[in-house]
Structures are given as C-alpha cells and as structure tokens.
Design a protein around this motif. Structure first.
Motif, short mmCIF file in Angstrom:
data_model
loop_
_atom_site.label_atom_id
_atom_site.label_comp_id
_atom_site.label_asym_id
_atom_site.label_seq_id
_atom_site.Cartn_x
_atom_site.Cartn_y
_atom_site.Cartn_z
N ILE A 1 49.06 53.41 143.19
CA ILE A 1 47.63 53.18 143.35
C ILE A 1 46.97 52.98 142.00
O ILE A 1 46.13 52.08 141.82
N GLU A 2 47.34 53.81 141.04
CA GLU A 2 46.78 53.68 139.69
C GLU A 2 47.14 52.32 139.09
O GLU A 2 46.29 51.66 138.48
N ALA A 3 48.39 51.90 139.27
CA ALA A 3 48.83 50.62 138.72
C ALA A 3 48.06 49.45 139.35
O ALA A 3 47.69 48.50 138.66
N ILE A 4 47.81 49.54 140.66
CA ILE A 4 47.06 48.48 141.33
C ILE A 4 45.62 48.42 140.83
O ILE A 4 45.07 47.35 140.56
N ILE A 5 44.99 49.60 140.69
CA ILE A 5 43.60 49.63 140.21
C ILE A 5 43.51 49.06 138.80
O ILE A 5 42.61 48.27 138.49
N LEU A 6 44.44 49.44 137.94
CA LEU A 6 44.44 48.92 136.57
C LEU A 6 44.63 47.40 136.57
O LEU A 6 43.99 46.68 135.79
N ALA A 7 45.50 46.91 137.43
CA ALA A 7 45.73 45.47 137.51
C ALA A 7 44.51 44.74 138.02
O ALA A 7 44.18 43.64 137.55
N VAL A 8 43.81 45.33 138.98
CA VAL A 8 42.58 44.72 139.51
C VAL A 8 41.52 44.65 138.43
O VAL A 8 40.82 43.64 138.29
N LEU A 9 41.36 45.72 137.66
CA LEU A 9 40.38 45.72 136.56
C LEU A 9 40.70 44.61 135.56
O LEU A 9 39.80 43.89 135.11
N ALA A 10 41.98 44.49 135.21
CA ALA A 10 42.37 43.47 134.24
C ALA A 10 42.13 42.06 134.78
O ALA A 10 41.66 41.18 134.06
N ALA A 11 42.45 41.84 136.05
CA ALA A 11 42.28 40.51 136.64
C ALA A 11 40.80 40.17 136.84
O ALA A 11 40.43 38.98 136.83
N SER A 12 39.96 41.18 137.04
CA SER A 12 38.54 40.94 137.32
C SER A 12 37.72 40.73 136.07
O SER A 12 36.65 40.10 136.12
N THR A 13 38.17 41.26 134.93
CA THR A 13 37.37 41.22 133.71
C THR A 13 36.99 39.80 133.27
O THR A 13 35.81 39.54 132.98
N PRO A 14 37.93 38.84 133.18
CA PRO A 14 37.50 37.49 132.77
C PRO A 14 36.55 36.85 133.78
O PRO A 14 35.65 36.10 133.39
N GLY B 1 37.79 33.40 128.38
CA GLY B 1 39.04 32.69 128.18
C GLY B 1 39.91 33.35 127.12
O GLY B 1 41.13 33.46 127.28
N ALA B 2 39.27 33.83 126.04
CA ALA B 2 40.03 34.48 124.97
C ALA B 2 40.67 35.77 125.46
O ALA B 2 41.72 36.18 124.96
N TYR B 3 40.05 36.43 126.44
CA TYR B 3 40.61 37.67 126.98
C TYR B 3 42.02 37.47 127.54
O TYR B 3 42.87 38.36 127.42
N LEU B 4 42.26 36.31 128.10
CA LEU B 4 43.55 36.07 128.77
C LEU B 4 44.72 36.17 127.80
O LEU B 4 45.67 36.91 128.06
N PRO B 5 44.73 35.46 126.65
CA PRO B 5 45.88 35.61 125.74
C PRO B 5 45.77 36.82 124.82
O PRO B 5 46.77 37.23 124.22
#
Length: 305
Positions: free
Chosen positions: A4-17, A202-206
């Motif tokens: 669950i923690e890994a999914i939440i962290l991944a969602v935050l990362a994907a949502s930020t840009p 865009g810069a956040y991605l790389p």
C-alpha cells in the motif's frame, strides 16, 4: 502495508508533473488564454532540465533550465497569439509540434546518459513511521513544491487584488480594459507562468521520476494536464483531486498488469487517456445548461489604438 505504501508513493510521483503543469495552465486559462502547447513546453523542459543537470551535476540547476525553457517556449506562444493575434488553438498545436522536434534535437546527445535523481527528504524518527512516514516526510522537493504551488495559486486568485484583476481579464477583457488594466500584459505574464510550470513539470520526469532522458518521455501528460483544468472547473481545490485521481489510474494499470489481470496490456496502458476522454464527455453533458469557464477564454483581445 508495504505494498500500500509503495502504491501511494508511486501515485504521488506520477501525479506531481500533472499537478504542476495543470496549475500553470489553470492560471493561463483564468486570464482568458487557451494554450494547447503544454505538451510541447513539457518535453522541451524535460530535455533542457536533464541537459542542465547532466552538465552541472545539480538537480536544482536542471530544474531552473527546465523552467527557463518552458518560459521561452511560452513567449513564442505569447508573441504569436497575443502580439500578432494569431488563432490560439492553431498556435498551441504548432507549439507542441515544435516542442517535440526541438526536444529531440536538444536531447539527442543525452539519450542513454544517467544522473543522480533528486534527493528524498529523510527526517529521523518521522520518515520511518509505518505507512505515513515516507508519504509525508520522505518525498523529493518537487512533490512538496507542487503542493505549495497549488496553495499559492489558490491564495493569489481568491485572496489578492492582482488575482481578482487576472480573473476579470478572463471573464470580461473589454470591461477590464475599460477600467484601465493592461489586459495584454497581464495575459502575457499568465502565459509565461504557465510555461514555467510546464517546463518544471517536464524537468521533473528525468530529474526525479526516471533519472534519464528519452525522446517523448512526457507521453501525453501535457494533454492530460489540459483535461485536468477542465475537469477541475478551473478551481485549484478540484485540480488537486483530479491530478491524484489520474495519477492513481496511471499507476493502478501498471500494477494490474503485474498482477496478471486477464486484460490486454495495450488496453491497460490506454486507461489514463480513456479516463480523460470519459471525464470530458461527462463534464460536457453536465454543463450543457451553462459553463463555468472564463467567458473570454480563447478570445483574441486587440486594445483600442
């Protein structure tokens, strides 16, 4: 708990840009300008951001490169759409096409290179708290900045006189001009802010999401950011919900493929974009009786000589 923690962290990362780019576009559209070049500004920001970080070894300087690149791209749009009164839709689409080609040229020499990604916050005793520790106290600076950015934009639009003037330019540019406000200048600054946010997104991605650059790595995120602005009814609070919702769809389809769900992977990969289309259709039907969009959105303003 770890899953669950890994999914939440991944969602935050994907949502930020998505959140950063959509916040900039929200301000742009609130001023009465429709800039469809978000995707182009994002991909140029990604290329310049990675180039800056790789050459200097600093993620911060790479982020500045991305912001500058997005701002410069937005100035091209402002010159054409506001200065020369060219059709905004055509100009935005042309800016996206230009951005895709320009990013390929800038990033050609950096494909295959890697950098050290943005450092994550680590507070002893807090970051180690199960489930919420890494979510609240273990993210990179981009995530925290995205939250501060949307709060700042909300405060600017609804709690300051300058924000009221900007919204007036979007609602009725003729009246704003009659009151003596420089509509074109205000819209230019709004477009520049939107470009800076798109470049940073865009810069956040790389720089943080994946520590390398590949052509087309924005993968349509700019178009999703545009849809998010409509989804949010041009309101910052709803924009946060929409960004994390679309980020969750993106991540969950990846986990569904890993879990062996008996659905073609191509269809699962298309889910975020399919969700975008469905949301826009539902919003269009719900607003058939009236729109909450800025009244002057996409209109060309030519001041009296």
């Amino acid at each position: 708990m770890e899953l669950i923690e890994a999914i939440i962290l991944a969602v935050l990362a994907a949502s930020t840009p998505l959140l950063i780019a959509a916040t900039g576009e929200l301000v742009t559209e609130r001023s009465g300008v429709l800039n469809l070049g978000v995707e182009g500004m994002m991909i140029v920001g990604a290329a310049c951001g990675f180039a800056g970080a790789w050459l200097t070894g600093s993620v911060f300087i790479g982020a500045l490169f991305g912001i500058i690149a997005g701002t410069m791209m937005s100035l091209i749009f402002a010159l054409m759409a506001l200065g020369l009164a060219v059709n905004q839709v055509a100009t935005g689409l042309a800016l996206t096409i230009l951005g895709v080609g320009l990013s390929g040229l800038i990033g050609a020499g950096f494909v295959g290179e890697r950098i050290t990604p943005a450092v994550h916050l680590a507070i002893p005793g807090l970051t180690d708290i199960p489930l919420v520790g890494r979510v609240l106290f273990g993210e990179d600076g981009f995530v925290y900045f995205s939250i501060a950015l949307i709060v700042g934009v909300w405060w600017f639009l609804y709690r300051t006189r300058a924000g009221l003037i900007l919204r007036a330019c979007g609602d009725n540019h003729a009246s704003a001009h009659a009151l003596g406000y420089p509509v074109l200048r205000i819209r230019t600054f709004a477009v520049m802010f939107g470009g800076a946010c798109a470049g940073l997104a865009g810069a956040y991605l790389p720089l943080a999401y994946t520590p390398f650059f590949i052509p087309g790595m924005t993968a349509g995120r700019g178009w999703i950011a545009l849809a998010l602005v409509v989804f949010s009814s041009w309101r910052p609070g709803r924009l946060v919900i929409g960004a994390y919702l679309f980020g969750a769809v993106t991540i969950l389809q990846l986990h569904a493929q890993g879990w062996g769900v008996g659905i073609p992977s191509q269809f699962m990969s298309a889910l975020p974009y399919l969700a975008t289309v469905i949301v826009l259709i539902l919003l269009s039907r719900a607003r058939s009786g009236g729109s909450t969009a800025p009244a002057a959105l996409g209109t060309v303003f030519v001041p009296d000589r």
